[in-house]
Write an enzyme that holds these catalytic residues in place. Structure first.
Site, PDB file in Angstrom:
ATOM      1  CE1 TYR A  83      -4.119  -1.739   0.153  1.00 61.34           C
ATOM      2  CE2 TYR A  83      -3.079  -3.087   1.843  1.00 61.34           C
ATOM      3  CZ  TYR A  83      -4.114  -2.871   0.952  1.00 61.34           C
ATOM      4  OH  TYR A  83      -5.129  -3.779   0.852  1.00 61.34           O
ATOM      5  CB  THR A  89      -3.207  -2.326  -3.489  1.00 59.94           C
ATOM      6  OG1 THR A  89      -2.815  -3.670  -3.772  1.00 59.94           O
ATOM      7  CG2 THR A  89      -4.726  -2.239  -3.452  1.00 59.94           C
ATOM      8  CE  LYS A 149      -5.290  -6.761  -6.175  1.00 56.71           C
ATOM      9  NZ  LYS A 149      -6.015  -6.230  -5.028  1.00 56.71           N
ATOM     10  CG  HIS A 185      -9.632  -4.311  -2.999  1.00 50.57           C
ATOM     11  ND1 HIS A 185      -8.474  -3.603  -2.920  1.00 50.57           N
ATOM     12  CD2 HIS A 185      -9.637  -5.105  -1.893  1.00 50.57           C
ATOM     13  CE1 HIS A 185      -7.807  -3.927  -1.816  1.00 50.57           C
ATOM     14  NE2 HIS A 185      -8.488  -4.853  -1.187  1.00 50.57           N
TER      15      HIS A 185
HETATM   16  C1  LIG Z   1     -10.353 -11.826   2.106  1.00 49.90           C
HETATM   17  C2  LIG Z   1      -9.727 -10.898   1.106  1.00 49.90           C
HETATM   18  C3  LIG Z   1      -8.649 -10.103   1.495  1.00 49.90           C
HETATM   19  C4  LIG Z   1      -8.039  -9.244   0.569  1.00 49.90           C
HETATM   20  N1  LIG Z   1      -6.945  -8.508   0.957  1.00 49.90           N
HETATM   21  C5  LIG Z   1      -6.290  -7.757   0.041  1.00 49.90           C
HETATM   22  C6  LIG Z   1      -5.083  -7.085   0.388  1.00 49.90           C
HETATM   23  O1  LIG Z   1      -4.606  -7.179   1.505  1.00 49.90           O
HETATM   24  N2  LIG Z   1      -4.480  -6.330  -0.570  1.00 49.90           N
HETATM   25  C7  LIG Z   1      -4.988  -6.222  -1.849  1.00 49.90           C
HETATM   26  O2  LIG Z   1      -4.404  -5.520  -2.685  1.00 49.90           O
HETATM   27  N3  LIG Z   1      -6.123  -6.869  -2.199  1.00 49.90           N
HETATM   28  C8  LIG Z   1      -6.778  -7.638  -1.305  1.00 49.90           C
HETATM   29  N4  LIG Z   1      -7.905  -8.320  -1.676  1.00 49.90           N
HETATM   30  C9  LIG Z   1      -8.378  -8.242  -3.077  1.00 49.90           C
HETATM   31  C10 LIG Z   1      -7.735  -9.327  -3.944  1.00 49.90           C
HETATM   32  O3  LIG Z   1      -6.363  -9.092  -4.127  1.00 49.90           O
HETATM   33  C11 LIG Z   1      -8.369  -9.408  -5.337  1.00 49.90           C
HETATM   34  O4  LIG Z   1      -8.361  -8.133  -5.930  1.00 49.90           O
HETATM   35  C12 LIG Z   1      -9.805  -9.959  -5.330  1.00 49.90           C
HETATM   36  O5  LIG Z   1      -9.979 -10.941  -4.336  1.00 49.90           O
HETATM   37  C13 LIG Z   1     -10.114 -10.538  -6.708  1.00 49.90           C
HETATM   38  O6  LIG Z   1     -11.421 -10.989  -6.774  1.00 49.90           O
HETATM   39  P1  LIG Z   1     -11.846 -12.529  -6.557  1.00 49.90           P
HETATM   40  O7  LIG Z   1     -11.829 -12.749  -5.085  1.00 49.90           O
HETATM   41  O8  LIG Z   1     -13.228 -12.574  -7.132  1.00 49.90           O
HETATM   42  O9  LIG Z   1     -10.853 -13.399  -7.287  1.00 49.90           O
HETATM   43  C14 LIG Z   1      -8.536  -9.167  -0.765  1.00 49.90           C
HETATM   44  C15 LIG Z   1      -9.612  -9.981  -1.146  1.00 49.90           C
HETATM   45  C16 LIG Z   1     -10.204 -10.838  -0.230  1.00 49.90           C
HETATM   46  C17 LIG Z   1     -11.353 -11.715  -0.697  1.00 49.90           C
END
Ligand SMILES: Cc1cc2nc3c(=O)[nH]c(=O)nc-3n(C[C@H](O)[C@H](O)[C@H](O)COP(=O)(O)O)c2cc1C
Length: 394
Positions: free
Chosen positions: A131, A157, A253, A277
């Site tokens: 971040y 991100t 991202k 996200h």
């Molecule tokens: C439980 C959870 C925690 C996440 N934590 C982060 C994170 O710490 N940093 C980040 O850039 N994206 C985070 N994301 C987003 C994911 O990197 C990603 O963009 C997203 O899960 C993609 O969609 P999908 O779950 O349908 O594959 C998180 C997603 C989930 C489901």
């Protein structure tokens, strides 16, 4: 642990059975009314495929080279914080599974396992998500650690200037550390294996240097953690600064528009992840598949374009690649696999996608990813695939 789920959807149901509701909802849920969360998945269903026949598809290959490293399939693991909520093995199980499947694992800054604990288990490229923090010494410190741990690519991100409101978490009273309300406590007690897996309590391994190691400390330092996660004053200048600090491949991202893709490329990124996200930030933004064509057009080959959000099938992977993505990342699917079967469950999720991509290639008449272009999309009159820059108003 043997896992038999025949689809990612079945793996999701297995995860739902094994996790208490507040843990499943943390993984599965999205922001506000979850319109974007649902649309990420639905967008893939709106696109139809156009198979060609009699093309000798006896040998098929889905390997690709990304930033100089070979991956055995075009599906990578997206960064997800607090993975221990989904299963005991957490990030270490994830990175081991990614290695077994031959693909890259992206460790979240907010991972439970520290970079140094995860890195020794890596046999495929390890990527790190970051971040944009206001305190630059925190970033440079983490980048030093990343270099020492052999991190291949850095993924910044940018879609968290403030944290989205995940209504299921609010309803369940999901907090870190867990503070159980009576209604939730009964459900948690019905899942003793999960409860045991939460001991010792998960830590934020990457934030040790900040004095925020355990979720308990995180709560005590809530303001600091919010600062670490969400930096509302961040600008393109901060991304340019990260570019100066990091000599390896750099990805951004959370881009959904051509204008932001242009800005990012001007900052010197090597890759753009089209992402909302996973529908956890601004509800009502387009599905990533709908946002993809405009970003691919803007990038015009100057940066690699990847996509995440809603990928649940090999045919979803194929559709994203046909619309110009080089590869996709999966967030929830790896966590469903982790919940359903630990490291083996994550391998199972990736192998399901691999076998579905392989079958889709054969049935489309393609022998490699290079064959996936607009020609494999069905252009029905008035159909989704015909729309210029699918998702645009017309
Ligand atoms: C439980 C959870 C925690 C996440 N934590 C982060 C994170 O710490 N940093 C980040 O850039 N994206 C985070 N994301 C987003 C994911 O990197 C990603 O963009 C997203 O899960 C993609 O969609 P999908 O779950 O349908 O594959 C998180 C997603 C989930 C489901």
């Amino acid at each position: 642990m043997p896992v038999a789920a025949p689809t990612i959807g079945d793996l999701r149901r297995d995860a739902q059975r094994r996790l208490p509701r507040l843990a499943f909802d943390f993984v599965d849920g999205g922001a506000d009314d979850e319109v974007t969360l649902r649309d990420n998945v639905a967008a893939f269903d709106r696109v139809r495929l156009a198979p060609r026949v009699l093309r000798d598809v006896a040998r098929r290959d889905q390997t690709l080279e990304l930033f100089g490293r070979e991956l055995s399939l075009p599906v990578l693991i997206a960064p997800t914080g607090m993975a221990r909520v989904a299963g005991r093995g957490g990030d270490v199980a994830g990175v081991r599974a990614a290695g077994r499947a031959g693909t890259a694992f992206t460790l979240s800054t907010m991972s439970n396992d520290a970079l140094e604990a995860v890195a020794p288990h890596t046999t495929a490229p390890l990527w790190l998500q970051l971040y944009l923090w206001p305190r630059r010494e925190v970033v440079t410190g983490l980048l030093d650690r990343a270099r020492r741990a052999g991190v291949h690519a850095l993924m910044v991100t940018v879609d968290v200037p403030v944290i989205g409101r995940r209504v299921r978490d609010v309803r369940n009273g999901f907090t870190v550390p867990l503070a159980l309300r009576p209604r939730v406590a009964a459900d948690v007690l019905r899942h003793p294996r999960w409860l045991r897996s939460m001991y010792p309590p998960p830590t934020f391994g990457n934030l040790v240097a900040e004095g925020v190691r355990t979720p308990g400390e995180a709560l005590a330092h809530a303001e600091l953690v919010t600062q670490l996660l969400a930096h509302p004053a961040a600008t393109w200048a901060d991304l340019r600064w990260v570019r100066e600090q990091w000599e390896g491949p750099l990805l951004i991202k959370g881009v959904l528009t051509a204008a932001d893709a242009d800005e990012a490329i001007a900052c010197g990124v090597d890759g753009i992840v089209v992402s909302n996200h996973g529908g956890r930030q601004l509800d009502g933004v387009p599905a990533t598949l709908d946002a993809l064509p405009a970003v691919v057009e803007a990038a015009a080959g100057r940066a690699e374009v990847l996509l995440d959000g809603g990928v649940r099938r090999g045919t979803d992977v194929v559709k994203a690649l046909a619309l110009g993505a080089r590869a996709v990342l999966v967030g929830r699917p790896w966590l469903y696999g982790l919940a359903a079967g630990g490291e083996d469950g994550v391998v199972h999720a990736l192998e399901l996608l691999r076998s579905e991509v392989d079958r889709a290639l054969a049935l489309l008449g393609c022998t490699s990813l290079a064959g996936l272009d607009a020609a494999v999309l069905h252009h029905a009159v008035g159909g989704a695939a015909e729309r210029p820059g699918a998702g645009a108003a017309w």
